[in-house]
Motif scaffolding. Structure first.
Motif, PDB file in Angstrom:
ATOM      1  N   ILE A 140       0.824  -1.202   0.000  1.00  0.00           N
ATOM      2  CA  ILE A 140       0.000   0.000   0.000  1.00  0.00           C
ATOM      3  C   ILE A 140       0.861   1.254   0.000  1.00  0.00           C
ATOM      4  O   ILE A 140       0.575   2.222  -0.708  1.00  0.00           O
ATOM      5  CB  ILE A 140      -0.980  -0.007   1.208  1.00  0.00           C
ATOM      6  N   ALA A 141       1.968   1.248   0.749  1.00  0.00           N
ATOM      7  CA  ALA A 141       2.851   2.418   0.818  1.00  0.00           C
ATOM      8  C   ALA A 141       3.472   2.735  -0.539  1.00  0.00           C
ATOM      9  O   ALA A 141       3.814   3.886  -0.815  1.00  0.00           O
ATOM     10  CB  ALA A 141       3.958   2.191   1.853  1.00  0.00           C
ATOM     11  N   ALA A 142       3.587   1.735  -1.396  1.00  0.00           N
ATOM     12  CA  ALA A 142       4.169   1.937  -2.726  1.00  0.00           C
ATOM     13  C   ALA A 142       3.085   2.282  -3.756  1.00  0.00           C
ATOM     14  O   ALA A 142       3.372   2.402  -4.946  1.00  0.00           O
ATOM     15  CB  ALA A 142       4.929   0.699  -3.161  1.00  0.00           C
ATOM     16  N   GLY A 143       1.833   2.386  -3.307  1.00  0.00           N
ATOM     17  CA  GLY A 143       0.768   2.779  -4.216  1.00  0.00           C
ATOM     18  C   GLY A 143      -0.126   1.650  -4.692  1.00  0.00           C
ATOM     19  O   GLY A 143      -1.029   1.882  -5.496  1.00  0.00           O
ATOM     20  N   ASP A 144       0.111   0.426  -4.224  1.00  0.00           N
ATOM     21  CA  ASP A 144      -0.767  -0.680  -4.614  1.00  0.00           C
ATOM     22  C   ASP A 144      -2.149  -0.472  -4.004  1.00  0.00           C
ATOM     23  O   ASP A 144      -2.276   0.033  -2.888  1.00  0.00           O
ATOM     24  CB  ASP A 144      -0.196  -2.028  -4.150  1.00  0.00           C
ATOM     25  N   THR A 145      -3.169  -0.870  -4.722  1.00  0.00           N
ATOM     26  CA  THR A 145      -4.546  -0.707  -4.232  1.00  0.00           C
ATOM     27  C   THR A 145      -5.137  -2.024  -3.756  1.00  0.00           C
ATOM     28  O   THR A 145      -6.348  -2.148  -3.643  1.00  0.00           O
ATOM     29  CB  THR A 145      -5.434  -0.111  -5.351  1.00  0.00           C
ATOM     30  N   TYR A 146      -4.310  -3.002  -3.470  1.00  0.00           N
ATOM     31  CA  TYR A 146      -4.771  -4.315  -3.014  1.00  0.00           C
ATOM     32  C   TYR A 146      -3.880  -4.803  -1.884  1.00  0.00           C
ATOM     33  O   TYR A 146      -2.723  -4.431  -1.783  1.00  0.00           O
ATOM     34  CB  TYR A 146      -4.737  -5.330  -4.165  1.00  0.00           C
ATOM     35  N   ASP A 147      -4.457  -5.617  -0.993  1.00  0.00           N
ATOM     36  CA  ASP A 147      -3.677  -6.250   0.075  1.00  0.00           C
ATOM     37  C   ASP A 147      -3.013  -7.512  -0.440  1.00  0.00           C
ATOM     38  O   ASP A 147      -1.852  -7.771  -0.157  1.00  0.00           O
ATOM     39  CB  ASP A 147      -4.569  -6.600   1.268  1.00  0.00           C
ATOM     40  N   THR A 148      -3.790  -8.319  -1.159  1.00  0.00           N
ATOM     41  CA  THR A 148      -3.289  -9.582  -1.710  1.00  0.00           C
ATOM     42  C   THR A 148      -3.948  -9.818  -3.066  1.00  0.00           C
ATOM     43  O   THR A 148      -5.142  -9.563  -3.231  1.00  0.00           O
ATOM     44  CB  THR A 148      -3.641 -10.767  -0.784  1.00  0.00           C
ATOM     45  N   ALA A 149      -3.162 -10.298  -3.996  1.00  0.00           N
ATOM     46  CA  ALA A 149      -3.689 -10.700  -5.303  1.00  0.00           C
ATOM     47  C   ALA A 149      -3.150 -12.094  -5.593  1.00  0.00           C
ATOM     48  O   ALA A 149      -2.238 -12.573  -4.918  1.00  0.00           O
ATOM     49  CB  ALA A 149      -3.249  -9.715  -6.379  1.00  0.00           C
ATOM     50  N   ARG A 150      -3.727 -12.762  -6.575  1.00  0.00           N
ATOM     51  CA  ARG A 150      -3.259 -14.105  -6.927  1.00  0.00           C
ATOM     52  C   ARG A 150      -3.288 -14.253  -8.439  1.00  0.00           C
ATOM     53  O   ARG A 150      -4.294 -13.968  -9.077  1.00  0.00           O
ATOM     54  CB  ARG A 150      -4.122 -15.183  -6.283  1.00  0.00           C
ATOM     55  N   SER A 151      -2.161 -14.709  -8.974  1.00  0.00           N
ATOM     56  CA  SER A 151      -2.148 -15.058 -10.396  1.00  0.00           C
ATOM     57  C   SER A 151      -2.620 -16.507 -10.508  1.00  0.00           C
ATOM     58  O   SER A 151      -2.388 -17.315  -9.617  1.00  0.00           O
ATOM     59  CB  SER A 151      -0.740 -14.892 -10.974  1.00  0.00           C
ATOM     60  N   HIS A 152      -3.303 -16.835 -11.580  1.00  0.00           N
ATOM     61  CA  HIS A 152      -3.776 -18.209 -11.769  1.00  0.00           C
ATOM     62  C   HIS A 152      -4.061 -18.444 -13.247  1.00  0.00           C
ATOM     63  O   HIS A 152      -4.151 -17.499 -14.034  1.00  0.00           O
ATOM     64  CB  HIS A 152      -5.020 -18.503 -10.925  1.00  0.00           C
ATOM     65  N   ASP A 153      -4.187 -19.711 -13.623  1.00  0.00           N
ATOM     66  CA  ASP A 153      -4.462 -20.110 -15.005  1.00  0.00           C
ATOM     67  C   ASP A 153      -3.455 -19.489 -15.980  1.00  0.00           C
ATOM     68  O   ASP A 153      -3.817 -18.963 -17.027  1.00  0.00           O
ATOM     69  CB  ASP A 153      -5.890 -19.727 -15.430  1.00  0.00           C
TER      70      ASP A 153
END
Length: 167
Positions: A140-153
């Motif tokens: 978040i401090a770097a500007g991300d708007t998510y706590d956790t994301a997941r790549s898949h498929d």
């Protein structure tokens, strides 16, 4: 400036006869030396007085292994078929992953053929990379708007063509 990590490989090649051979190998890469991806600009694309912000991203990857198996079989003096399989361990930790290289463990399957005579070699290969999902921690401090994301498929298709001419 880019410094690539050290790697060591060990392999075994067995020629069954004049037509068929198998190769096994393992490659160990010291990805732990890839601790950050920092991008900065000395000259921001010639913009007078302009600045383009750099990108600074901690990685802290682990060291990892790649295992591979390949088979070649000569159908004749001019034609050869090839097949291969490789497995790459995921070296990317939850807090060091991002969408630039969002990769879990990978399995690569490949098929190919060669035409060769005394003057030239033409090779074509097709590959399919099956890529495991990976959880990615948001910063978040770097500007991300998510706590956790997941790549898949995830997957990639690879086509290779090479031509060699002997003089």
């Amino acid at each position: 400036k880019v410094t690539l990590p050290d790697s060591w490989a060990i392999g075994y090649n067995h020629k069954f006869d004049d037509r068929t051979r198998v190769e096994l190998n393992g490659t160990y890469t010291k990805w732990s030396t890839y601790d950050a991806l920092n991008i900065s600009f000395d000259d921001p694309m010639g913009i007078p007085g302009g600045t383009i912000p750099g990108s600074y991203s901690q990685k802290n990857w682990s060291n990892g292994w790649r295992y591979a198996l390949g088979v070649e079989h000569k159908l004749s003096d001019k034609y050869t078929i090839m097949g291969g399989y490789a497995y790459d361990e995921s070296v990317i930790p939850f807090d060091g992953a991002d969408f630039i290289v969002p990769t879990g463990a990978r399995r690569t399957y490949s098929l190919g053929f060669q035409y060769h005579d005394k003057k030239q070699t033409l090779a074509m290969t097709l590959g399919f990379i099956d890529i495991d999902g990976l959880s990615i921690k948001g910063h978040i401090a770097a500007g991300d708007t998510y706590d956790t994301a997941r790549s898949h498929d995830n997957y990639a298709k690879v086509v290779g063509i090479s031509y060699q001419r002997n003089f």
